[in-house]
Design an enzyme around this catalytic site. Sequence first.
Site: not given
Length: 464
Positions: A71, A146, A170
Site C-alpha cells: 500500500k 483505505s 482499512s
Amino acid sequence: MPAVRQLEMLRGGQISVAELAEAHIHQIEHLNPLLNAFADFDAGRVRAQARAMDAAHEPEGPLHGLPVTIKSSIATAGFRCEIGSLLNEGDVPREDAVAVARMRAAGALILGTTNCPEFLMAYETANLLHGRTNNPWNLERTPGGSSGGESAAIAAGLSAAGLGSDSGGSVRVPAHFTGICAVKPTPGRIPGRGHLPPCIGPFAVLGVIGSMARTVADVSLLFRTLSGQDRDDPLSPPVLLRTPTLDQLRANAIGFFEDDDIVPVTMETRAAVNSAAQVLREAGFRVEPFRPHTLEQLRKLWWRFFVHCGAMFYEPTIRGRHAQLSPIFNEFLSIAESAPPITATELLNAWAELDLLREKTLEAMHEFPVLLCPVAGIPAFKHGERSWLVEDRPVEYLDAVRYTQWFNVLAAPAVVVPVGRSPEDLPIGVQIVARPFEDETALGIASVIDSAFGFRPPPLAVGR
C-alpha cells in the site's frame, strides 16, 4: 493460486522467479487499466529484480521470489508512496518501513505500490493523483478503503499477497468487499515504523500494518515472517510467535452476533455469520450467541480519535492548500467539522476512558475470548454511494462499517475470511476477533472457516 502454492512451485523448480513475475506482469497489463489498483508499477524494474533473484546463489528466504505489493502509505524505498495526495506528488522514500524491509529480507519480489484514498481517511479508494480504483467483482463498485488498491490487486491476481494498514477497518473492509483474507494484528506485532503518516498518539492504538492475501494460510505466512519486536519502536512488544494446536484452539469458546442491535445488516450477512458458526461447531468448537455490551461506547471513542484527532493531525499539512484536496478527503473534513471542536479536557477524558473501556470489554470476554461477527453491514457499494436501505431501515456511510471500528480502539487482532455472497454475487466476509496478543488464535480459527469456504476468484480475473 494461493501464495503458499506459488512458493512451493518456486522451491520445487516448477517455475522460475522470472516466469512467475512475467505471469503477474501479464495480469497487471491486462487488468490494471480496468481496476487502476497501482500507484507505482514498472514492468522493467520487476523483470530486473526477478532476473537478479534467479541468478543469485544466496540462501532462499521464506518468501523468495513471491510477487507482492505494498500500500502506498507504507514506505517502500524506490517506489512512489504519496498517500494518494497531490500534496505528496512524486514522494519516493529512501528507506523501507520495517515491515517492508523484512519482506525484502525474506526474498519477496516487490511489484509496486497500490492506490489508496487521500490521507487514508475513507472507505472508498479515489484521489486526484491516481484516480479511482474499481472492484474486480463489479467495476461500478469500490474495493473499499483505505487499502482498496491492495485488495483489488490481490483479488484479481495482479499480486500474490501484500501489506495494507488499518485504523478503522482499512484492511478488513477491502478484504470483505473483494473476497480475500486479511489480518488486523495487535498493534506492534507487525512493526508499524515507517507507516505514512506515523502511527503515533491515539493512532498507536488504532493503527496497524496488516497482511492481505487470498487465503488465511497466505496471511498467516506473512504474519509469521513479518512479526517480531522492533527494538527501536516503543510500541512493538517482545511477543514470541505461537503455533496453537487445533485442540488448543478449541479451548476458546466463541461468541457470535449478527448485528449490534443498533444498525441492521443484510440478510446475506446474517447468513454468512451463521454459516461460519456452523462450520466451527462441526469442527468441535463451542459457539454460542454473545455480544459485548460495550460496543457502542467503543464506537464513540473510535469516532473521537479517528475523526476528530485525524482531522487535527492533518490540519498543519493542509492549511492554505484546500484547493489541492480531493473530494473524498474534503468529505472526511466535513464529517469532522459537523461536530463541535474537541477541547483539551474532552480529549484527556477520552484517552482515560479508552483504557477503562478496554479493560471492561476484555473482562466481558472472559467466557468468550473469541468473537465471530460481520465485517460490515453491506457488501461492496457503488462508487459515491453514502446511504442504503437495509431491512427497511436507512443506514448511513460510517455506520455501515462500524463492525470493524470497535476492534481498533480495543487493540484486538481481527481476521477477515470470505464466506457468503450477496444477491448481486458480491463477496461477504466474516470477522474473527481475539483478545490482544492472541493473533495466532484468531488466525488459527479463521483457517478452519477458510478451509470450508475458500477463495473464489472474481469473474474479471477468470475471464482473462
